[in-house]
Write an enzyme that holds these catalytic residues in place. Structure first.
Site, short mmCIF file in Angstrom:
data_model
loop_
_atom_site.label_atom_id
_atom_site.label_comp_id
_atom_site.label_asym_id
_atom_site.label_seq_id
_atom_site.Cartn_x
_atom_site.Cartn_y
_atom_site.Cartn_z
N ASP A 263 0.87 -1.17 0.00
CA ASP A 263 0.00 0.00 0.00
C ASP A 263 0.91 1.23 0.00
OD1 ASP A 263 -2.11 1.70 -0.04
OD2 ASP A 263 -3.18 0.85 1.67
C1 BGC Z 1 -5.03 3.30 0.26
C2 BGC Z 1 -5.26 2.28 -0.83
C3 BGC Z 1 -5.18 2.94 -2.18
C4 BGC Z 1 -3.83 3.61 -2.31
C5 BGC Z 1 -3.60 4.24 -3.64
C6 BGC Z 1 -3.80 4.15 0.02
O1 BGC Z 1 -3.73 5.21 0.90
O2 BGC Z 1 -4.95 2.66 1.49
O3 BGC Z 1 -6.49 1.66 -0.65
O4 BGC Z 1 -5.41 2.01 -3.18
O5 BGC Z 1 -3.74 4.60 -1.30
O6 BGC Z 1 -4.38 5.34 -3.84
#
Ligand code: BGC
Length: 739
Positions: A263
């Protein structure tokens, strides 16, 4: 490319190129919108890194994409195309209801259709991978991201997980208009302690395996090409560096052989967790855990070379990760056709097209949950209706993740009401802002009406105006709810009530006109105990998306009969959270209504049961359930039981009902939930019509994570419940026997 060609390519790549494949940066670096500022450089991302990064996040628009891809490939030593990823959560530009709302449809096909159309819009715009579905099981409404999940039940979540993966990917990601699905957040991110965002997760392995893992596994088995790690720790180990979780469980047990992405910045966060000594250590731990792509930090790109040089990390680990990324690019056909589906002409034709809008409207209609109705709904023709509330004209009704949604593409309730102007008489008033002066801080950057004093005066003016309108109307429809940024990422809250300013509006309005209906916009379960007392009907419309206003008007006027069921329990008060229907009995079980008894597992000030249980939802018509009939009273591994029940529409309207079957395993090697959803079926009935609904109970349905952590059933006594929600009373017993 053939496998041999792909392997040859890997061999020919320099180490720098290979490490580059593991980096993901924002698309803005290629379009000139993002620049390498000090903090970005500090994170290890350099011009050189950007030039050979294997993937980009947040790039879209066919022409823009084509240009970026062309420039990028021209400079790339091996002409390897860049992979483009984006959070296409509940739609690309046509916005469907939020995932939690889609869960309320109790119809995975709805989510499949939405995902398929979202994939098409994204694909023609140059996107290859979506960071969806989020299949985290959620039990705590304080956590803002419950809106991105399909709810608290492992079976429902698994069904939806499969449907969404199917919708995005079809049979193969290389096919036209398909994109790859990224299942997230592995694992257990939906259970942060106290509902506080990014907090520690403490789940026993039995609970993880029995309730939290199934939806991820279902998505993996459905063929999801990508998985994302979660921010949280499990058993004290951050997921992004958790070798057991990623290598043994995900890749070994679940058989995942696709790309694993961290993530956002989660590899670097291993340091802040106190799990890695520094960047080198973080890079080592993440790669050893099997994380292929480093989203938005330069940890891999700045550290891996050293680690490989001094032998701390084996070259094979790098090759393995790179090969998986190349493999995905190859599956998408990017080597042969780097443009893939990006097509400016088709963008015009497909994005927000009629078919997508209609699907969005139908999905919204199916997701609405009627919580209360004393007969005031549907609205009757010729009635004078006052629409009051901040959501009467609101167009930002698409949830926190819909970054590409535009208000001008969205249908508000007021706009949709124009179509009914001949049959009804409508008036409109805002009544209140979404948040009052004392609560602006809930949404960072919330635009109140200027200075606080002026804003207070405006609140009074809006209230007075609304009261005058309400007094003149036959009925009032109060459109209340949460700002779209009150749920989603980084939106945990300790209070689950509607904003104060809106509750005041409600109280004042019902004083002048008690014929009041609430239409509730929300991304999470709320404590609606006061609203339940004050309103004569309550319809939860979640964050309904582009066609939200149209769907709401069709429902209020009775063109559509609500049929949604709650995918999460709604609490009586926040202190009950986390709250889930499939809890255990405890050694001191408690029944609602026995509060006076001491030394039971209960609260002294509120009943244990939720205000509205999982699976609950009314209709404008009424359904009567007959008695459960089982064709046998025992089954074995080789035989099954047919459970049947007659459901009759005893009301005045045609309607749909989701008939739900729950099973209780009376005794187990570990304690078993009070009941668990095992099957559901949605049926439509005309007034007076009845249908026999039958379910097959098999041994497979009775399997669970046992004391030794293996999955299997245990012979013994079971109870089956069938009804319209998780509190269904009708039940029958049966036995599972060993052969
Ligand atoms: C979130 C994810 C997301 C990623 C990209 C993160 O902060 O937890 O769910 O896909 O950002 O935007």
């Amino acid at each position: 490319m053939t496998e041999e060609q792909l392997k040859k390519l890997l061999q020919d790549m320099s180490r720098k190129e290979k490490i580059g494949q593991l980096l993901q940066v924002t698309g803005g670096f290629y379009t000139g919108e993002s620049i390498l500022t000090g903090p970005v450089r500090e994170s290890g991302i350099t011009e050189e890194g950007v030039a050979c990064a294997g993937s980009a996040i947040g790039l879209f628009g066919a022409e823009k994409y084509k240009e970026v891809q062309r420039d990028y490939m021209e400079k790339h030593p091996h002409k390897i195309p860049i992979l483009v990823m984006l959070d296409v959560i509940n739609g690309f530009k046509t916005i469907y209801p939020i995932p939690l709302a889609q869960g309320a449809a109790f119809e995975p096909k709805v989510a499949e259709d939405c995902a398929r159309m979202a994939a098409k819009e994204a694909a023609v715009s140059g996107v290859h991978v979506t960071f969806s579905p989020m299949v985290d099981l959620v039990r705590d409404a304080r956590w803002g991201r419950v809106m991105e999940s399909t709810g608290e039940d492992a079976k429902l979540n698994s069904d939806y997980a499969c449907a969404m993966v199917k919708g995005y990917q079809g049979d193969a990601v290389g096919e036209k208009d398909r994109i790859a699905a990224c299942v997230k957040h592995f694992a257990g991110y939906g259970a942060p302690i106290a509902g506080r965002e990014y907090n520690t997760v403490e789940l026993s392995e039995n609970t993880l395996r029995g309730y939290y893992f199934p939806a991820y596994e279902a998505a993996v088995k459905q063929g999801a090409e990508v998985v994302m790690t979660s921010f949280n720790t499990l058993g004290g180990i951050p997921s992004t560096g958790n070798k057991w979780l990623m290598r043994q469980v995900l890749r070994g047990e679940m058989g995942f052989d696709g790309v694993l992405i961290s993530d956002w910045a989660a590899i670097e966060e291993l340091i802040y967790h106190g799990y890695a000594e520094g960047r080198e250590d973080a890079a080592k731990k993440a790669l050893e855990a099997g994380v292929d792509i480093d989203m938005m930090t330069g940890v891999y790109i700045s550290e891996l070379e050293k680690l490989l040089d001094n032998g701390t990390v084996k070259e094979e680990l790098l090759d393995e990760a790179v090969y998986r990324i190349l493999g995905l690019k190859n599956k998408m056909g990017l080597f042969e056709n780097p443009v893939k589906d990006a097509d400016a002409e088709r963008e015009k034709e497909i994005i927000l097209c009629k078919e997508h809008r209609e699907t969005a409207r139908r999905a919204a209609e199916k997701s609405f949950v009627l919580l209360e109705n004393d007969g005031i709904l549907p609205l009757k023709k010729k009635e004078k209706i006052a629409f009051i509330g901040p959501f009467a004209e609101e167009k930002e009704i698409y949830g926190a993740w819909s970054m590409l949604a535009k208000p001008e593409d969205t249908v508000s309730v007021k706009e949709a009401a124009h179509n009914y102007a001949d049959e009804f008489s409508f008036t409109f008033a805002k009544g209140a802002p979404v948040l009052g002066v004392s609560e602006w801080e809930i949404v960072p950057g919330y635009e109140g009406a200027g200075e606080k004093e002026a804003a207070l005066a405006e609140e009074e003016r809006l209230l007075q105006e609304a009261k005058e309108l309400a007094a003149l109307a036959d009925k009032v429809v109060l459109l209340l709810g949460e700002h779209r940024r009150m749920s989603g990422e980084a939106a945990s809250r300790t209070k689950l009530k509607l904003p104060q300013v809106q509750r005041r509006l409600l109280r004042e309005i019902v004083k002048v006109n008690p014929e009041a209906v609430i239409v509730l916009f929300t991304g999470r379960p709320l404590d609606l105990s006061e609203e339940k007392e004050l309103a004569k009907a309550m319809l939860t419309v979640w964050m309904p998306g582009t066609e939200g206003g149209a769907a709401i008007m069709r429902t209020l006027t009775g063109e559509v009969n609500p049929s949604g069921k709650l995918p999460m329990s709604f609490p009586r008060c926040v202190g009950q959270e986390p709250l889930n229907y499939n809890e255990y009995f405890t050694g001191r079980p408690y029944e609602d209504g026995c509060e006076e008894r001491m030394y039971r597992s209960n609260y002294r000030d509120v009943q244990n049961s939720p205000l509205y249980p999982f699976g609950y939802g009314l209709s404008y018509t009424k359904f009567a359930y007959g008695e459960i009939e089982l064709d046998k009273d025992s089954l074995t591994e080789k035989t099954s039981i047919r459970a049947e029940i007659t459901v009759k529409n005893i009301g005045l309207y045609e309607g749909s009902e989701t008939v739900q079957l729950y099973v209780q395993d009376c005794v187990g090697s570990v304690v078993r939930p009070k009941r668990e959803l095992k099957a559901y079926e949605k049926i439509s009935l005309a007034p007076g019509e009845e249908k026999r609904v039958s379910f097959i109970i098999t041994e497979e349905m009775l399997r669970f994570c046992r004391a030794d952590l293996s999955f299997g059933s245990e012979a013994g006594r079971f109870r089956v419940f069938i009804g319209g929600d998780s509190s269904a009373k009708k039940s029958k017993e049966f036995m599972l026997e060993t052969e």
